[in-house]
Motif scaffolding. Structure first.
Motif, PDB file in Angstrom:
ATOM      1  N   GLY A  36       0.791  -1.220   0.000  1.00 40.42           N
ATOM      2  CA  GLY A  36       0.000   0.000   0.000  1.00 40.42           C
ATOM      3  C   GLY A  36       0.826   1.274   0.000  1.00 40.42           C
ATOM      4  N   ASP A  37       0.148   2.375  -0.268  1.00 41.75           N
ATOM      5  CA  ASP A  37       0.774   3.690  -0.215  1.00 41.75           C
ATOM      6  C   ASP A  37       0.789   4.177   1.233  1.00 41.75           C
ATOM      7  OD1 ASP A  37       0.757   3.389  -2.925  1.00 41.75           O
ATOM      8  OD2 ASP A  37      -0.798   4.888  -3.305  1.00 41.75           O
ATOM      9  N   ALA A  38       1.657   5.122   1.511  1.00 42.63           N
ATOM     10  CA  ALA A  38       1.705   5.745   2.837  1.00 42.63           C
ATOM     11  C   ALA A  38       1.481   7.243   2.663  1.00 42.63           C
ATOM     12  CB  ALA A  38       3.051   5.495   3.503  1.00 42.63           C
ATOM     13  N   ASP A  39       0.518   7.802   3.391  1.00 46.20           N
ATOM     14  CA  ASP A  39       0.287   9.247   3.310  1.00 46.20           C
ATOM     15  C   ASP A  39       1.541  10.015   3.690  1.00 46.20           C
ATOM     16  OD1 ASP A  39      -2.331   8.976   2.465  1.00 46.20           O
ATOM     17  OD2 ASP A  39      -3.180   9.140   4.477  1.00 46.20           O
ATOM     18  N   LEU A  40       2.208   9.555   4.740  1.00 48.94           N
ATOM     19  CA  LEU A  40       3.372  10.269   5.251  1.00 48.94           C
ATOM     20  C   LEU A  40       4.299   9.293   5.979  1.00 48.94           C
ATOM     21  CD1 LEU A  40       4.886  12.922   6.043  1.00 48.94           C
ATOM     22  CD2 LEU A  40       3.283  13.125   7.963  1.00 48.94           C
ATOM     23  N   VAL A  41       5.567   9.338   5.637  1.00 49.27           N
ATOM     24  CA  VAL A  41       6.591   8.576   6.367  1.00 49.27           C
ATOM     25  C   VAL A  41       7.645   9.572   6.828  1.00 49.27           C
ATOM     26  CG1 VAL A  41       8.271   6.699   6.301  1.00 49.27           C
ATOM     27  CG2 VAL A  41       6.208   6.556   4.880  1.00 49.27           C
ATOM     28  N   ILE A  42       7.895   9.596   8.125  1.00 55.12           N
ATOM     29  CA  ILE A  42       8.948  10.451   8.676  1.00 55.12           C
ATOM     30  C   ILE A  42      10.073   9.549   9.179  1.00 55.12           C
ATOM     31  CG2 ILE A  42       9.574  12.185  10.394  1.00 55.12           C
ATOM     32  CD1 ILE A  42       6.649  13.080  10.419  1.00 55.12           C
ATOM     33  N   ILE A  43      11.242   9.695   8.581  1.00 55.52           N
ATOM     34  CA  ILE A  43      12.410   8.913   8.994  1.00 55.52           C
ATOM     35  C   ILE A  43      13.293   9.824   9.838  1.00 55.52           C
ATOM     36  CG2 ILE A  43      14.390   7.560   8.204  1.00 55.52           C
ATOM     37  CD1 ILE A  43      12.800   7.245   5.512  1.00 55.52           C
ATOM     38  N   ILE A  44      13.547   9.404  11.070  1.00 60.39           N
ATOM     39  CA  ILE A  44      14.324  10.207  12.015  1.00 60.39           C
ATOM     40  C   ILE A  44      15.738   9.632  12.068  1.00 60.39           C
ATOM     41  CG2 ILE A  44      14.397  11.133  14.355  1.00 60.39           C
ATOM     42  CD1 ILE A  44      11.406  10.300  14.598  1.00 60.39           C
ATOM     43  N   HIS A  45      16.698  10.441  11.664  1.00 65.35           N
ATOM     44  CA  HIS A  45      18.097  10.006  11.613  1.00 65.35           C
ATOM     45  C   HIS A  45      18.857  10.576  12.808  1.00 65.35           C
ATOM     46  CE1 HIS A  45      17.653   8.912   7.257  1.00 65.35           C
ATOM     47  NE2 HIS A  45      16.833   9.938   7.258  1.00 65.35           N
ATOM     48  N   TYR A  46      19.665   9.735  13.451  1.00 62.46           N
ATOM     49  CA  TYR A  46      20.423  10.181  14.620  1.00 62.46           C
ATOM     50  C   TYR A  46      21.933  10.226  14.390  1.00 62.46           C
ATOM     51  CZ  TYR A  46      16.100   9.952  17.240  1.00 62.46           C
ATOM     52  OH  TYR A  46      14.825  10.175  17.687  1.00 62.46           O
ATOM     53  N   LYS A  47      22.389   9.818  13.220  1.00 63.89           N
ATOM     54  CA  LYS A  47      23.818   9.856  12.914  1.00 63.89           C
ATOM     55  C   LYS A  47      24.024  10.433  11.516  1.00 63.89           C
ATOM     56  CE  LYS A  47      25.544   7.735  16.599  1.00 63.89           C
ATOM     57  NZ  LYS A  47      25.940   6.327  16.560  1.00 63.89           N
ATOM     58  N   ASP A  48      25.218  10.941  11.279  1.00 68.87           N
ATOM     59  CA  ASP A  48      25.577  11.409   9.956  1.00 68.87           C
ATOM     60  C   ASP A  48      25.422  10.270   8.946  1.00 68.87           C
ATOM     61  OD1 ASP A  48      27.936  11.700   7.789  1.00 68.87           O
ATOM     62  OD2 ASP A  48      27.289  13.693   8.427  1.00 68.87           O
ATOM     63  N   GLU A  49      24.943  10.599   7.759  1.00 73.30           N
ATOM     64  CA  GLU A  49      24.640   9.557   6.781  1.00 73.30           C
ATOM     65  C   GLU A  49      25.854   8.726   6.377  1.00 73.30           C
ATOM     66  OE1 GLU A  49      23.118  11.136   3.119  1.00 73.30           O
ATOM     67  OE2 GLU A  49      24.249  12.999   3.356  1.00 73.30           O
ATOM     68  N   LYS A  50      27.061   9.258   6.543  1.00 72.86           N
ATOM     69  CA  LYS A  50      28.270   8.514   6.169  1.00 72.86           C
ATOM     70  C   LYS A  50      28.536   7.340   7.107  1.00 72.86           C
ATOM     71  CE  LYS A  50      30.528  12.510   4.046  1.00 72.86           C
ATOM     72  NZ  LYS A  50      31.664  13.484   4.136  1.00 72.86           N
ATOM     73  N   ILE A  51      28.064   7.437   8.338  1.00 74.26           N
ATOM     74  CA  ILE A  51      28.312   6.363   9.310  1.00 74.26           C
ATOM     75  C   ILE A  51      27.023   5.720   9.813  1.00 74.26           C
ATOM     76  CG2 ILE A  51      30.496   7.360  10.071  1.00 74.26           C
ATOM     77  CD1 ILE A  51      28.991   8.457  12.535  1.00 74.26           C
ATOM     78  N   GLU A  52      25.892   6.158   9.290  1.00 76.44           N
ATOM     79  CA  GLU A  52      24.597   5.705   9.785  1.00 76.44           C
ATOM     80  C   GLU A  52      24.369   4.220   9.532  1.00 76.44           C
ATOM     81  OE1 GLU A  52      20.376   7.775   9.579  1.00 76.44           O
ATOM     82  OE2 GLU A  52      20.860   6.793   7.674  1.00 76.44           O
ATOM     83  N   LYS A  53      23.773   3.559  10.535  1.00 77.77           N
ATOM     84  CA  LYS A  53      23.333   2.171  10.429  1.00 77.77           C
ATOM     85  C   LYS A  53      21.831   2.127  10.695  1.00 77.77           C
ATOM     86  CE  LYS A  53      27.780   0.448  12.077  1.00 77.77           C
ATOM     87  NZ  LYS A  53      28.484  -0.312  13.142  1.00 77.77           N
ATOM     88  N   ALA A  54      21.243   0.965  10.439  1.00 82.78           N
ATOM     89  CA  ALA A  54      19.788   0.836  10.634  1.00 82.78           C
ATOM     90  C   ALA A  54      19.385   1.188  12.063  1.00 82.78           C
ATOM     91  CB  ALA A  54      19.342  -0.584  10.299  1.00 82.78           C
ATOM     92  N   GLU A  55      20.233   0.824  13.029  1.00 82.07           N
ATOM     93  CA  GLU A  55      19.880   1.083  14.430  1.00 82.07           C
ATOM     94  C   GLU A  55      19.946   2.558  14.803  1.00 82.07           C
ATOM     95  OE1 GLU A  55      24.082  -0.884  14.492  1.00 82.07           O
ATOM     96  OE2 GLU A  55      22.208  -1.072  13.358  1.00 82.07           O
ATOM     97  N   ASP A  56      20.376   3.397  13.866  1.00 79.16           N
ATOM     98  CA  ASP A  56      20.438   4.840  14.102  1.00 79.16           C
ATOM     99  C   ASP A  56      19.206   5.563  13.553  1.00 79.16           C
ATOM    100  OD1 ASP A  56      23.045   4.609  15.215  1.00 79.16           O
ATOM    101  OD2 ASP A  56      23.893   4.565  13.192  1.00 79.16           O
ATOM    102  N   LYS A  57      18.159   4.813  13.205  1.00 80.36           N
ATOM    103  CA  LYS A  57      16.965   5.423  12.602  1.00 80.36           C
ATOM    104  C   LYS A  57      15.694   4.957  13.302  1.00 80.36           C
ATOM    105  CE  LYS A  57      17.792   4.003   8.341  1.00 80.36           C
ATOM    106  NZ  LYS A  57      17.558   3.796   6.900  1.00 80.36           N
ATOM    107  N   ILE A  58      14.724   5.857  13.370  1.00 85.06           N
ATOM    108  CA  ILE A  58      13.358   5.538  13.781  1.00 85.06           C
ATOM    109  C   ILE A  58      12.438   5.978  12.650  1.00 85.06           C
ATOM    110  CG2 ILE A  58      11.492   6.115  15.396  1.00 85.06           C
ATOM    111  CD1 ILE A  58      13.608   6.489  17.561  1.00 85.06           C
ATOM    112  N   VAL A  59      11.437   5.164  12.348  1.00 87.04           N
ATOM    113  CA  VAL A  59      10.518   5.477  11.250  1.00 87.04           C
ATOM    114  C   VAL A  59       9.090   5.601  11.784  1.00 87.04           C
ATOM    115  CG1 VAL A  59       9.542   4.658   9.066  1.00 87.04           C
ATOM    116  CG2 VAL A  59      11.976   4.330   9.533  1.00 87.04           C
TER     117      VAL A  59
END
Length: 247
Positions: free
Chosen positions: A59-82
């Motif tokens: 399905g489609d999503a009206d809105l997805v907000i991805i919250i990043h806690y680390k710089d994208e160069k070192i970011e891992k999955a555990e550094d994000k909340i969706v």
């Protein structure tokens, strides 16, 4: 120039574009959400926002907000909340009742239009997150052997798969995370949401349109761009929720 959006998509789009690059304001909006689980926003590094994003059979999503806690160069999955957010409104010809939608989901029976049920829509996104590693593995395997096979996930009345669209795959890769939350923005007044105690088989949270408009009113003096969102509430009036327009 005056730009007016229709229904929940008009308001969501206006809200997100009005918040724009303001991380502090985005944080204040997220903190308006009543989450059933413990949630501390902390200090995100940045946000990625997806509007009306397709996830193929999920399905489609009206809105997805991805919250990043680390710089994208070192970011891992555990550094994000969706946050997966779906909006529902009261239309001119009928009302949207949370208990009715819950009962239809809880019965687990196929009916015409079931895929537009808020509870089903958010559960499909939960299945996407729960099965992310297996789906990803199949996508990578398919790139090597080119058999065109995609992992199918059993989902109520049919099997679902992510498909072959490259933009959908980009979005799928973005939502890999350590935690995901599933939120409905609904026309039910906040006091009635607080009384809703029915439990389903996964955690959902709710935010009333009343609270979204309140957020805009509270912050418009510091962030005049939010006046545009209030204009769209005025334009749609009671087709969003049973609002009483303030003088």
């Amino acid at each position: 120039m005056k730009i007016l959006g229709y229904s929940e998509r008009g308001i969501i789009n206006s809200l997100i574009f009005s918040i724009g690059e303001d991380k502090e304001l985005m944080g204040e909006f997220i903190n308006k959400i009543t989450l059933n689980e413990p949630f501390k926003l902390g200090k995100p590094d940045r946000y990625t926002v997806l509007l009306e994003q397709s996830f193929s059979d999920f399905g489609d999503a009206d809105l997805v907000i991805i919250i990043h806690y680390k710089d994208e160069k070192i970011e891992k999955a555990e550094d994000k909340i969706v946050l997966f957010i779906e909006g529902k409104v009261k239309t001119s010809g009928s009302n949207w009742i949370i208990k009715t939608q819950f009962d239809k989901y809880f019965q687990k029976k196929e009916y015409k239009g079931y895929s537009s049920n808020l509870f089903y829509q958010l559960y499909f996104k939960k299945q996407l997150i729960d099965n992310w590693p297996e789906i990803k593995k199949q996508i990578e395997k398919d790139k090597i052997d080119k058999k065109g096979e995609k992992l199918e996930i059993k989902s109520f009345f049919r099997n679902r798969k992510i498909g072959n669209n490259p933009i959908v795959e980009k979005a799928f890769n973005l939502i890999e995370c350590k935690e995901a939350y599933y939120i409905g923005i609904i026309p039910t007044l906040q006091e009635d949401i607080n009384k809703f105690n029915d439990k389903i088989d996964f955690e959902m949270s709710f935010l009333s349109w009343e609270k979204v408009e309140e957020f805009c009113e509270e912050n418009k003096s510091k962030h005049p761009s939010l006046e545009k969102v209030i204009e769209i509430f005025d334009y749609n009036d009671k087709q969003i929720y049973n609002r009483i327009k303030k003088d």
